[in-house]
Design a protein around this motif. Structure first.
Motif, PDB file in Angstrom:
ATOM      1  N   CYS A 104     -24.070 -15.754  57.754  1.00 20.53           N
ATOM      2  CA  CYS A 104     -22.543 -15.575  57.682  1.00 20.53           C
ATOM      3  C   CYS A 104     -22.022 -16.576  58.546  1.00 20.53           C
ATOM      4  CB  CYS A 104     -21.819 -14.213  58.036  1.00 20.53           C
ATOM      5  SG  CYS A 104     -22.413 -13.136  56.739  1.00 20.53           S
ATOM      6  N   MET A 106     -19.271 -17.475  51.443  1.00 21.56           N
ATOM      7  CA  MET A 106     -18.943 -17.516  52.916  1.00 21.56           C
ATOM      8  C   MET A 106     -17.659 -16.584  53.510  1.00 21.56           C
ATOM      9  SD  MET A 106     -19.440 -21.561  54.015  1.00 21.56           S
ATOM     10  CE  MET A 106     -19.413 -21.482  55.974  1.00 21.56           C
ATOM     11  N   PRO A 107     -17.842 -15.671  54.482  1.00 18.41           N
ATOM     12  CA  PRO A 107     -16.780 -14.758  54.647  1.00 18.41           C
ATOM     13  C   PRO A 107     -15.660 -15.572  55.391  1.00 18.41           C
ATOM     14  CG  PRO A 107     -18.750 -14.597  56.204  1.00 18.41           C
ATOM     15  CD  PRO A 107     -18.980 -15.466  55.125  1.00 18.41           C
TER      16      PRO A 107
END
Length: 868
Positions: free
Chosen positions: A499, A527-528
């Motif tokens: 992350c 992808m956060p």
């Protein structure tokens, strides 16, 4: 007091100065009084000759001498005093023993301090404190904790000074669990009420990265200015700039008056904020309080402005400072380095030299590291080697920080052997040095060595961070190393760092360069959070893999997410526009470039010329080119290539001559454009001349692409046999590209026999290349060799080779429409085909006869004529 004066007392024999003990008790006191008075005079005025009498030393005499040795950090003289004590039979009690420990520790000689401590028949808490504090002061933090444990085992109860030193050791070792155990002891022994102990706890937790624990201790106790400073500094050290600033404001509200250290920590925190506004407000407050002219304040202001990319203001502050120290010069050098002003760094060093400054004295490990970064960024290995020699001279070559910078410098200058040697010679290697070595291998294409270093680093118990992963993923960013990259990806997932935005961006880049754009896109979507690096990696990945539409789509999403583009981003998207010949999109990007101020950027400017050139707008390409005053070789090369690609061969050659007249040296890419221009214009002799002058005049060794250009030149001129001979005499290995160039010429000139031989050569190298089958098929077709055409189709079928249909596209109202042969997928298909029939009819009425020479199959002329 001068060292030479104290040397004259101790070095010439304190025995002669003090003499034998006077046996008469009455005279002894008077003589001791005179001696003590004389020692004071010596220590204050340096008058050694006044003590040249036979007198007797007492407790106070030795205490004064040892204290002066501590003040002067004169270990040699301190040893002399210690030696005289032992020679004269002086009874070293616990007080003098503690003073000796303190003297040796503060003079940096812990070995001697340990010997004194071990020989002491009696020790008190001060003895243990002196030892523990000495270890901490000398960076021997594990030894400090070891002695603290022994102290408890000996039944000696620690006091507040013990706890402060032990907590400092825990802080420097980042041993938070050990620190928590010490806190438990503090609570049991009742020292939690002591403010100095609480402040040490705050500092310990902050340095261990736990500002939450630090804040708990800070919030539950009475606080002084030191407490506030410790908490503000803790937030600053952990990158929590906003929290530090909030705490500073709260401190003012509760009426605590900040001191110099408060302001320095707060300003340092402001350097981590997005804007300079808060820093300037704090600076205004500082000026009101009278701290504005302070040396330390000036130094932190230089750093503040430099970190906000305002090196002009940083330099103004530096120039206005009434006095400067080593930190001032180092801060200015670091500021220039961080902002990519390498030339200014070198100029500043020359200024220091011309001012007569001793650089060996002025520079510390951080200065050397900054200068080495400059050498690395400018790729000037000669300067780097000179700095290296100075590092050896000043004794910093064993410093892990400097060693890591040396590894980085040599790696970026392409000298991987020296980088590896320095790394192996380092007495200790930390995470930074391992990262530098892995990055060095990756940058220089040593994939296996980078991976081996990564594995070796893990075996030594070193935990990788995001910089390690980005470097090792860069090493895997080739087709041959994709399996290694997948293994690293699995390791990243296992360790829960997938992350991290930088690791994610590196994974996107790795998969894109391994031509697995689908995997890159999946990572991007998962992808956060994304930063500009992530967007750039995805856009560049699409462009590198010829998915230009995907690049435009991601760029639009980035704009909608209000992410500001940078020069790399804009250059990449211009490449996508060029690949699609999407002039409308390119013009919109050009408008954005002007709006954001990147029109003066060399990288973006040359990409603009390339985009307009590939879109066929030669007028705009030349306009952008002419508007630029300072042009490097890339500018000239792009403009020459644009002319060559669009059949303006003579204009390309004229521009090349103009480039030479300015003194600009062409590179190997420039000559690709020049030779292509000669081929377009049929200038065989001129092309040969340029080919030979590459190596003779410019020292450029011809590459495969240059040989392909000459083959194309000869092929267009019909010199096919000469072209074949030229290929066979090539001094380097001939790839399929050169043979395919000759094969195309065979098709144009109808030379079936040579074409067949050439095609066989290509298919030996690349048996599954559909282009070769297609060209050979057209040659057979033109010659009416239908049986050979059929055999070729059977061969393709047996090998599983399929012809990929050619694509064409058109841009209408900033939207790109793609088509393939016989395409009926477009929503306006019926209208398009009706228009095509109308245009075909008009062309025939105008007398146009299509050339079906290469497309005609037996009995299918009419059908192919329509499709053509």
């Amino acid at each position: 007091m001068q060292l030479s004066t104290l040397n004259s007392i101790v070095g010439h024999g304190i025995g002669r100065l003090i003499g034998k003990r006077n046996q008469e008790h009455g005279d002894r006191r008077a003589i001791l009084h005179d001696w003590n008075k004389a020692v004071d005079t010596v220590c204050k005025e340096g008058k050694a000759k006044e003590t040249q009498r036979r007198i007797v030393a007492d407790f106070g005499t030795y205490a004064r001498l040892l204290q002066k040795c501590i003040d002067l950090k004169s270990v040699a003289e301190g040893k002399g005093v210690h030696l005289h004590m032992m020679d004269s039979g002086f009874d070293i009690d616990v007080y003098i023993g503690n003073l000796l420990i303190s003297m040796y520790a503060k003079c940096g000689s812990m070995k001697d301090a340990c010997q004194v401590f071990d020989k002491m028949s009696q020790r008190d808490v001060v003895s243990w404190n002196a030892m523990i504090a000495g270890f901490v002061q000398n960076g021997l933090w594990k030894e400090a904790l070891k002695h603290f444990k022994q102290m408890g085992e000996d039944g000696m109860k620690p006091n507040k000074f013990t706890y402060v030193s032990v907590l400092r050791a825990c802080a420097n070792l980042e041993e938070i669990e050990h620190g928590k155990q010490v806190q438990t002891l503090i609570l049991k022994t009742g020292f939690m009420l002591d403010m100095s102990v609480r402040n040490a706890l705050v500092t310990m937790y902050a340095k261990c990265g736990s500002t939450n624990d630090a804040n708990i201790v800070f919030a539950r106790s009475k606080r002084n200015v030191v407490s506030w400073n410790a908490m503000i500094a803790g937030y600053m050290q952990n990158g929590q700039a906003e929290e530090a600033l909030k705490l500073f404001c709260e401190m003012l509200l509760v009426g605590i008056e900040p001191d110099l250290y408060t302001y320095v920590s707060t300003l340092s925190s402001c350097a981590g904020l997005e804007t300079l506004d808060h820093g300037e407000q704090v600076h205004a407050q500082i000026i009101k309080t009278g701290f504005g002219e302070n040396l330390a304040m000036g130094n932190v202001l230089i750093t503040l402005h430099a970190k906000h990319q305002n090196v002009v203001n940083a330099r103004k502050i530096f120039d206005r400072m009434p006095t400067r120290d080593m930190v001032s010069w180092n801060a200015m050098i670091a500021g220039y380095t961080q902002n990519g002003h390498g030339d200014e760094v070198l100029q500043l060093i020359r200024q220091m030299q011309s001012a007569g400054m001793k650089l060996d004295f002025m520079f510390n490990q951080f200065t050397f590291a900054s200068i080495l970064r400059v050498c690395a960024s400018l790729i000037i290995v000669k300067c780097g080697k000179e700095v290296h020699a100075r590092i050896i001279k000043t004794g910093f070559e064993k410093d892990v920080f400097v060693g890591s910078a040396l590894v980085d410098m040599y790696s970026k200058c392409g000298n991987i052997e020296d980088a590896c040697r320095i790394f192996n010679e380092m007495p200790t290697q930390n995470l930074i040095s391992w990262n530098a070595m892995i990055a060095g291998y990756a940058q220089n294409g040593y994939v296996e060595e980078a991976l081996k270093s990564f594995i070796h680093m893990e075996l030594q118990g070193m935990k990788p961070n995001q910089f390690t992963f980005t470097s090792v993923l860069k090493a895997c960013a080739t087709l041959t190393a994709m399996e290694h990259g997948r293994g690293i990806h699995a390791y990243i997932i296992k360790n829960g760092v997938q992350c991290d935005v930088f690791v994610g961006s590196a994974l996107i880049d790795m998969y894109a360069k391994c031509e697995n754009i689908e995997a890159a896109a999946r990572i991007f979507e998962s992808m956060p959070e994304r930063n500009l690096v992530s967007w750039n990696a995805m856009i560049a990945g699409y462009v590198q893999n010829w998915h230009d539409e995907g690049a435009l789509k991601i760029f639009c999403q980035m704009r909608q997410a209000c992410v500001m583009a940078d020069n790399f981003n804009l250059a990449s998207i211009l490449g996508a526009c060029a690949g699609l010949a999407a002039l409308g999109h390119g013009q919109q990007v050009h408008a954005l470039i002007i709006k954001t101020g990147f029109d003066s950027d060399d990288w973006v400017g040359s990409a603009l010329v390339d985009m307009y050139g590939k879109c066929g707008d030669m007028g705009s390409a030349r306009e952008v080119f002419d508007e630029t005053v300072q042009r490097d070789v890339v500018w000239w090369t792009v403009m020459i290539a644009a002319y060559a690609q669009h059949g303006h061969g003579m204009e390309a050659l004229r521009l090349f001559e103009e480039m030479q007249s300015t003194g600009m040296k062409p590179d190997h890419i420039t000559f690709v454009g020049v030779l292509s221009a000669c081929s377009q214009e049929g200038l065989v002799n001129k092309g040969r001349e340029y080919f030979h002058c590459m190596s003779q005049d410019y020292g450029i060794i011809p590459r495969v692409e240059h040989y392909a250009c000459i083959v194309d030149l000869l092929g267009r001129a019909g010199c096919l046999d000469e072209a074949e001979k030229f290929i066979k005499e090539m001094p380097l290995e001939c790839g399929s590209m050169v043979w395919q160039t000759l094969l195309v010429a065979c098709r144009v000139h109808g030379n079936m026999e040579l074409g067949k031989r050439v095609a066989e050569n290509i298919l030996e190298m690349e048996p599954e290349d559909p282009t070769t089958y297609g060209i050979l098929s057209t040659i057979y077709t033109a010659a009416g060799r239908w049986e050979d055409v059929a055999k070729l189709q059977e061969l393709m079928k047996s090998r599983g080779v399929e012809m990929e249909p050619g694509q064409s596209w058109i841009e209408v109202k900033s939207k790109v429409h793609k088509f393939v042969a016989r395409d009926r997928s477009h929503p306006q298909t019926e209208e398009i085909y009706l228009k095509l029939e109308e245009l075909t009819r008009q062309m025939k009425e105008a007398g146009y006869v299509p050339n079906t020479y290469f497309l005609m199959h037996e009995g299918e002329e009419k059908k192919n004529e329509w499709h053509f």
